[in-house]
Design an enzyme around this catalytic site. Structure first.
Site, PDB file in Angstrom:
ATOM      1  N   LEU A  88     -28.623  -4.296 -17.983  1.00 60.32           N
ATOM      2  CA  LEU A  88     -29.882  -3.558 -18.087  1.00 60.32           C
ATOM      3  C   LEU A  88     -29.909  -2.359 -17.154  1.00 60.32           C
ATOM      4  O   LEU A  88     -30.570  -1.359 -17.438  1.00 60.32           O
ATOM      5  CB  LEU A  88     -31.065  -4.478 -17.776  1.00 60.32           C
ATOM      6  CG  LEU A  88     -31.333  -5.610 -18.768  1.00 60.32           C
ATOM      7  CD1 LEU A  88     -32.445  -6.508 -18.244  1.00 60.32           C
ATOM      8  CD2 LEU A  88     -31.696  -5.060 -20.136  1.00 60.32           C
ATOM      9  N   GLY A  89     -29.236  -2.457 -16.013  1.00 60.05           N
ATOM     10  CA  GLY A  89     -29.245  -1.362 -15.050  1.00 60.05           C
ATOM     11  C   GLY A  89     -28.580  -1.785 -13.771  1.00 60.05           C
ATOM     12  O   GLY A  89     -28.271  -2.957 -13.559  1.00 60.05           O
ATOM     13  N   GLY A  91     -28.344  -0.756  -9.330  1.00 62.05           N
ATOM     14  CA  GLY A  91     -28.911  -0.019  -8.214  1.00 62.05           C
ATOM     15  C   GLY A  91     -28.086  -0.219  -6.968  1.00 62.05           C
ATOM     16  O   GLY A  91     -26.937  -0.668  -7.026  1.00 62.05           O
ATOM     17  N   GLY A  92     -28.697   0.093  -5.829  1.00 61.65           N
ATOM     18  CA  GLY A  92     -27.940   0.063  -4.586  1.00 61.65           C
ATOM     19  C   GLY A  92     -27.494  -1.319  -4.173  1.00 61.65           C
ATOM     20  O   GLY A  92     -26.515  -1.471  -3.448  1.00 61.65           O
ATOM     21  N   MET A  93     -28.205  -2.351  -4.609  1.00 67.51           N
ATOM     22  CA  MET A  93     -27.877  -3.695  -4.153  1.00 67.51           C
ATOM     23  C   MET A  93     -27.219  -4.565  -5.201  1.00 67.51           C
ATOM     24  O   MET A  93     -26.741  -5.642  -4.887  1.00 67.51           O
ATOM     25  CB  MET A  93     -29.147  -4.388  -3.652  1.00 67.51           C
ATOM     26  CG  MET A  93     -29.672  -3.797  -2.360  1.00 67.51           C
ATOM     27  SD  MET A  93     -31.048  -4.771  -1.740  1.00 67.51           S
ATOM     28  CE  MET A  93     -32.235  -4.505  -3.022  1.00 67.51           C
ATOM     29  N   VAL A  96     -28.360  -5.544 -12.761  1.00 73.32           N
ATOM     30  CA  VAL A  96     -29.338  -6.367 -13.457  1.00 73.32           C
ATOM     31  C   VAL A  96     -28.845  -6.570 -14.882  1.00 73.32           C
ATOM     32  O   VAL A  96     -28.540  -5.607 -15.596  1.00 73.32           O
ATOM     33  CB  VAL A  96     -30.734  -5.720 -13.460  1.00 73.32           C
ATOM     34  CG1 VAL A  96     -31.740  -6.635 -14.165  1.00 73.32           C
ATOM     35  CG2 VAL A  96     -31.196  -5.436 -12.038  1.00 73.32           C
ATOM     36  N   LYS A 112     -30.477 -10.670 -11.607  1.00 74.97           N
ATOM     37  CA  LYS A 112     -29.972  -9.681 -10.654  1.00 74.97           C
ATOM     38  C   LYS A 112     -28.848 -10.295  -9.842  1.00 74.97           C
ATOM     39  O   LYS A 112     -29.013 -11.354  -9.219  1.00 74.97           O
ATOM     40  CB  LYS A 112     -31.083  -9.202  -9.728  1.00 74.97           C
ATOM     41  CG  LYS A 112     -30.691  -7.986  -8.885  1.00 74.97           C
ATOM     42  CD  LYS A 112     -31.930  -7.329  -8.292  1.00 74.97           C
ATOM     43  CE  LYS A 112     -31.585  -6.000  -7.644  1.00 74.97           C
ATOM     44  NZ  LYS A 112     -32.786  -5.313  -7.149  1.00 74.97           N
ATOM     45  N   ASP A 205     -41.104   0.684  -2.420  1.00 70.21           N
ATOM     46  CA  ASP A 205     -40.493   1.555  -3.422  1.00 70.21           C
ATOM     47  C   ASP A 205     -41.380   1.607  -4.661  1.00 70.21           C
ATOM     48  O   ASP A 205     -40.909   1.449  -5.787  1.00 70.21           O
ATOM     49  CB  ASP A 205     -39.095   1.054  -3.787  1.00 70.21           C
ATOM     50  CG  ASP A 205     -38.261   2.142  -4.477  1.00 70.21           C
ATOM     51  OD1 ASP A 205     -38.606   3.336  -4.332  1.00 70.21           O
ATOM     52  OD2 ASP A 205     -37.295   1.792  -5.165  1.00 70.21           O
TER      53      ASP A 205
END
Length: 787
Positions: A88-89, A91-93, A96, A112, A205
């Site tokens: 799905l996507g 990021g920095g950590m 997902v 995640k 955020d």
């Protein structure tokens, strides 16, 4: 700073600076030379070599620092009880995935998974913080966490609610929501963030992409996602992790608070989230952020931080609006400007102390109540006093509008001639005198003058009324005060006390300005409305007919002319002349559509009068066509679940029943009952009306078992919230007797019906629909007993 942390920062800066244009790159490097000479030297070396050489140097630095920062491996087939379906996507950590839970239940989730190289102490602490944060949150507008764990290799993961929605700004733009609808959509976001704060968590955020809106039966519901950088306020476990250190910014740059933009020099608390909420609200209203969007792309990170910390935020009503979905500037002036700027105060001590405080002020905006963001002037103290005595806040606004209208109409009459401009100036001064007089009247609210006594609103009005002869006001100013006080008495539910004042104001202006001056006509219109309030329909019709002739001649095509048509049509209808009322409503509709356009909200209100007139004349097919047009317009302007939209659905169900299509009527009633229960609640009078109507329909169809729960609920709930003699309670009692008759339980029924019929006649008269229904039922009962 650890070697791994230094490397991650160097890698991020390398990719950031490499993508900049020559001028922006030069500026960014210059900033780094001042703030971090060692990092500047390393970055200059990287940028000075070839692309391959820079990449090799990064690899070498990574190996020497021990940072295992490889991207996640190929998507696993399963993690715990979850089968992964696709990415799905990322990021920095971590990454997902969309996943399917196979046991102990089947459902789709968002899973995640931490990055393979995510081994630093601070990074691991943040991921654990996110997992723990979501585990303790329980709010309908926050995505739920279902499960958490780690893989055999030690990778952290958690599974949460899969939210398929649009960012809140995109949702608003696609649907062109009104100002009120945007605020109503935003309020649950504030409530969700407040819930997180009460659990000791800061989101840090908040941005549109983390506020997803999903469609639930045509109505948007917001879900707050991604607490990935949430900070536990009071968690000793994370206090030592250094989740935010000097020189490290956490969050999306455009949505950072000034504290976040200080790069760790200032601690972060819940007011940072309040600032971010203010930014989202700003964007919802204007289509853009406070920082000029044309300058964001070329600004370095350091420059963005500086601007967030130092640049003043322009009021929403004064910026260039972006996109077709932005609200008109005029609608943002005043209280909305104040609320947004208070949320975005750079000094957090001047911000709202909490997300709920921001939400409370937005609710005051919707209710036309004084906001806490405004200075505590006398007018605002008076507003709070009036609310404490349950007087509608619109009263204060109405008084102000009455005075403003005097000035506005005078300026309209003045034209462009110099002598007339002088006259307008004099009239404006008179209006100011009226304002000062009313302020003096309300000054007793001030504790310094009230000296501990809390006067009632009625006492204030009576005191002002008695002081008018000695007030020294000229004819026009005194008429304005009289009209304002008269309207106030109506708001108190005492139109009989206000009528003499309205009559006096009308007479004074007629004497001073003549019978067809706009102010005289306005005062006559106001006087006529008092006759309507008091049920003196003949007097109201006579005065409104005179006023309409004058307004058509003086104002022509004007909303004030349409307003007089509306009230005159109402007077005709109450006199029993429905045909005449309907003809005037059609004239009003033509005028309003000419002024505001077909399908406008003003036109829809007038169309409702036409539709009800058609219904009363039993011109059902025409009424259905009109109500369907209204329904389409309300869905566009107000939304599918707005109470006004649901009222149209209810009317359509009634018409369908009246036209003999019981099956379609039942289906429509069940639809509107379900929606009204969700939107208004089961104890709302409108919900109960729909429930009672469906129960009556089922009685007519000889379906007592289906009707019984509806009739019993409407009677029980109406009795709990209304007086026994209220028409709605009487109607439910009659339905309950009719239900007993269908059940064959007729013992004592005739006596109970006779007593109820007497109450209905006493309360509503013998010509009401309920009285006729009661009489018809009595005839049926009598005929049955005679057999």
């Amino acid at each position: 700073m650890s070697d791994a942390k230094a490397f991650r920062r160097l890698e991020t800066l390398f990719h950031e600076v490499e993508a900049l244009g020559p001028e922006a790159r030069k500026q960014r490097l210059s900033e780094l030379a001042q703030t971090d000479p060692e990092l500047h030297a390393q970055l200059t070396t990287l940028l000075g070599g070839t692309q391959a050489g820079g990449a090799q140097l990064l690899d070498d630095l990574a190996e020497s620092s021990g940072a295992l920062l490889a991207e996640p491996a190929a998507m696993p087939e399963r993690i715990g009880p979850y089968r992964l379906r696709g990415e799905l996507g990322r990021g920095g950590m971590g990454v997902v995935y969309e996943a399917e839970q196979t046991e102990p239940m089947q459902r789709r989730v968002a899973l995640k998974l931490a990055r393979t190289g995510f081994l630093s102490e601070a990074g691991r602490a943040r991921f654990l913080a996110e997992r723990q944060a979501l585990a303790v949150l329980d709010h309908p507008n926050i995505a739920k966490v279902f499960d958490a764990g780690s893989t055999a290799s030690g990778q952290l993961w958690f599974a949460m609610e899969l939210v398929r929605g649009q960012p809140i700004t995109q949702w608003v733009a696609d649907r062109g929501l009104s100002l009120e609808q945007r605020i109503e959509l935003f309020l649950p976001v504030c409530e969700a963030i407040q819930h997180a704060h009460q659990k000791g968590l800061i989101h840090r955020d908040i941005k549109p992409s983390n506020l997803l809106v999903v469609d639930q039966d045509g109505r948007g519901q917001v879900r707050v996602i991604d607490f990935g950088i949430a900070k536990a306020l009071e968690s000793a476990d994370h206090a030592s992790s250094g989740a935010t250190r000097v020189g490290e910014a956490v969050g999306t740059p455009e949505y950072m608070s000034p504290e976040q933009a200080s790069l760790g020099e200032v601690d972060i608390d819940t007011r940072s989230d309040v600032y971010a909420l203010g930014l989202v609200l700003y964007e919802l209203l204007t289509g853009r952020l406070p920082i000029d969007p044309d300058t964001v792309d070329d600004a370095s990170f350091g420059e963005l931080c500086r601007r967030v910390r130092e640049d003043p935020v322009p009021p929403p009503s004064r910026v260039a609006l972006a996109g077709p979905s932005a609200i008109e500037r005029s609608a943002l002036r005043g209280d909305l400007d104040r609320v947004v700027l208070k949320a975005l105060a750079q000094d957090r001590e001047r911000r709202y102390p909490s997300a709920s405080a921001l939400a409370d002020d937005l609710r005051r905006v919707l209710a036309c109540q004084p906001v806490m963001a405004a200075p505590p002037t006398l007018a605002y103290r008076v507003g709070r006093f009036l609310r404490r005595h349950r007087l509608p806040v619109s009263l204060a606004a109405l008084a102000g509008l009455a005075l403003i209208s005097l000035t506005a109409l005078t300026y309209w009459q003045a034209g462009i001639a110099a002598s007339e401009r002088d006259r307008a100036r004099i009239e404006a001064q008179r209006s100011e005198a009226v304002v000062r007089f009313l302020q003096d009247m309300l000054a007793s609210v001030d504790p310094a003058q009230a000296q501990g006594r809390d006067p009632t609103v009625r006492e204030l009005l009576d005191r002002t009324r008695s002081s008018l002869p000695e007030a020294g006001l000229d004819l026009q100013a005194r008429a304005a005060v009289e009209e304002t006080l008269a309207t106030t008495y109506v708001s108190l539910g005492e139109p009989e006390s206000g009528l003499p004042l309205a009559q006096a104001a009308s007479a004074r202006l007629r004497e001073a300005l003549g019978p067809e001056h706009p102010l005289t006509l306005s005062a006559q219109h106001a006087e006529a409305r008092f006759y309507l309030y008091l049920g003196h329909y003949d007097q109201a019709a006579d005065l409104l007919e005179t006023t309409l002739v004058g307004r058509e001649r003086v104002l022509g095509v004007h909303m004030d002319t349409a307003s007089t048509m509306h009230n005159l049509a109402y007077a005709y209808a109450e006199q029993g002349d429905i045909e005449r009322a309907l003809a005037l409503d059609y004239r009003q509709l033509e005028l309003v559509e000419q002024l505001s356009g077909p399908g406008s909200e003003e036109a829809l209100v007038t169309m409702s009068s036409v539709a009800h007139g058609l219904t009363m004349l039993e011109r059902f097919e025409e009424a259905v066509e009109m109500f369907e047009r209204i329904l389409e317009g309300y869905r566009q302007h107000l939304g599918a679940r707005h109470p006004n939209t649901l009222s149209v659905l209810h009317n359509l169900a009634y018409l369908t029943r009246a036209m003999g299509d019981s099956e379609a009527a039942e289906q429509r009633y069940r639809e509107v009952i379900a929606l009204r229960r969700e939107v208004l609640g089961s104890e709302h009078l409108q919900t109960l009306n729909s429930i009672a109507n469906l129960g009556a329909l089922l009685i007519e169809q000889n379906r007592p078992e289906d009707a019984r729960p509806l009739i019993e609920e409407s009677l029980r709930t109406r009795r709990s919230i209304l007086e026994e003699g209220h028409p709605d309670v009487l109607a439910s009692r009659l339905d309950a007797l009719r239900l007993r008759w269908l059940d064959g339980r007729s013992e004592g029924l005739a006596e109970e019906l006779r007593a109820l019929d007497e109450q209905i006649s006493a309360v509503m008269g013998n010509d009401s629909d309920l009285a006729r229904l009661s009489a018809s039922f009595a005839e049926q009962l009598s005929a049955r007993q005679a057999r």
